[in-house]
Scaffold this motif. Structure first.
Motif, PDB file in Angstrom:
ATOM      1  N   THR A  74       0.842  -1.196   0.000  1.00 34.40           N
ATOM      2  CA  THR A  74       0.000   0.000   0.000  1.00 34.40           C
ATOM      3  C   THR A  74       0.879   1.249   0.000  1.00 34.40           C
ATOM      4  N   THR A  75       0.334   2.315  -0.531  1.00 35.95           N
ATOM      5  CA  THR A  75       1.044   3.596  -0.511  1.00 35.95           C
ATOM      6  C   THR A  75       0.153   4.630   0.162  1.00 35.95           C
ATOM      7  N   ARG A  76       0.766   5.706   0.568  1.00 35.85           N
ATOM      8  CA  ARG A  76       0.026   6.821   1.152  1.00 35.85           C
ATOM      9  C   ARG A  76       0.441   8.094   0.435  1.00 35.85           C
ATOM     10  N   SER A 108       1.938  11.816   0.189  1.00 37.81           N
ATOM     11  CA  SER A 108       2.982  12.465   0.983  1.00 37.81           C
ATOM     12  C   SER A 108       2.473  13.819   1.481  1.00 37.81           C
ATOM     13  N   GLN A 151      -0.238  11.970  10.469  1.00 38.49           N
ATOM     14  CA  GLN A 151      -0.866  10.677  10.756  1.00 38.49           C
ATOM     15  C   GLN A 151       0.148   9.684  11.315  1.00 38.49           C
ATOM     16  N   TYR A 178       7.753   6.893   6.482  1.00 39.88           N
ATOM     17  CA  TYR A 178       7.360   7.961   5.556  1.00 39.88           C
ATOM     18  C   TYR A 178       8.078   7.780   4.207  1.00 39.88           C
ATOM     19  N   ALA A 183      -0.034  13.286   5.918  1.00 41.03           N
ATOM     20  CA  ALA A 183       0.513  11.930   6.046  1.00 41.03           C
ATOM     21  C   ALA A 183       1.530  11.843   7.177  1.00 41.03           C
ATOM     22  N   PHE A 226       6.311   4.414   2.546  1.00 37.83           N
ATOM     23  CA  PHE A 226       4.896   4.438   2.169  1.00 37.83           C
ATOM     24  C   PHE A 226       4.493   5.704   1.413  1.00 37.83           C
ATOM     25  N   CYS A 227       5.086   6.836   1.786  1.00 40.57           N
ATOM     26  CA  CYS A 227       4.644   8.109   1.202  1.00 40.57           C
ATOM     27  C   CYS A 227       5.485   8.543   0.011  1.00 40.57           C
ATOM     28  N   LYS A 287      -6.345   6.642  13.716  1.00 42.43           N
ATOM     29  CA  LYS A 287      -7.252   7.117  12.668  1.00 42.43           C
ATOM     30  C   LYS A 287      -8.445   7.853  13.271  1.00 42.43           C
TER      31      LYS A 287
END
Length: 196
Positions: A28-30, A32, A39, A134, A36, A137-138, A52
């Motif tokens: 999965t990615t998020r 940036s 979070q 970070y 983010a 994922f970001c 969340k």
């Protein structure tokens, strides 16, 4: 990703065993940016669900989640949304650094892992693990190895008989420049083996 996977398996055949046993992990990615990174700070030492819920309350209360809105909000207002005093200071400091242009998160897309990591860990409340997650994922950086992660440590001991963090890091250096992908596979093994 497929070519990277084949290259990584050539460096370490045990990753093929993980795939044969549990399949290919879903990566999965998020997005940036400020939201983010905030979070990730909220996720430190609490469950994802709890973090969340906390983020959602703040966003709803402020009618958005921007550095400017965070700086206007009082500590008491954020505390009522479930944010701890310590994390309030962290995300407000991040917001301040962005507004005052002490850090430019948008510039990270054109920088190397080492540069970004060095900038992130200068921020109050952003430790090695948060910076590395970070990056992975970001920013989808390919050669990150979050050695501070408990699941990574556990799986390294189990599969590669490495005991100390130095041994683990040295061993993982064999997987350059695909250590992020290796980490996803280590997490995949850890979670699937525990039916999570």
């Amino acid at each position: 990703m497929f070519s990277d996977l084949q290259n990584l398996i050539q460096l370490e055949p045990k990753f093929q065993t993980i795939i044969d046993t549990y399949g290919i992990p879903e990566i999965t990615t998020r997005p940036s940016g400020f939201m983010a990174l905030s979070q990730l700070i909220l996720e430190q030492q609490v469950s994802m669900a709890s973090a969340k819920a906390c983020y959602d309350k703040v966003e709803k209360y402020l009618n958005g989640f921007t550095p400017e809105l965070l700086l206007i909000a009082s500590d008491e207002e954020l505390k009522l949304c479930g944010v701890s005093r310590q994390k309030i200071s962290y995300i407000k400091n991040l917001a301040f650094c962005i507004v005052e242009k002490q850090i430019d998160l948008e510039s990270f897309h054109s920088k190397k892992e080492e540069e970004i990591f060095a900038e992130l860990i200068q921020l109050k409340g952003v430790g090695k693990w948060t910076a590395q997650v970070y990056l992975m994922f970001c920013l989808q950086k390919k050669d990150v190895f979050p050695i501070g992660d408990i699941a990574v440590q556990h799986t390294m001991r189990e599969l590669f008989q490495t005991e100390t963090l130095i041994e683990m890091e040295d061993f993982a250096n064999n997987w350059k420049p695909y250590r992020s992908l290796a980490t996803y596979l280590l997490w995949h093994h850890y979670l699937k083996k525990r039916n999570r």
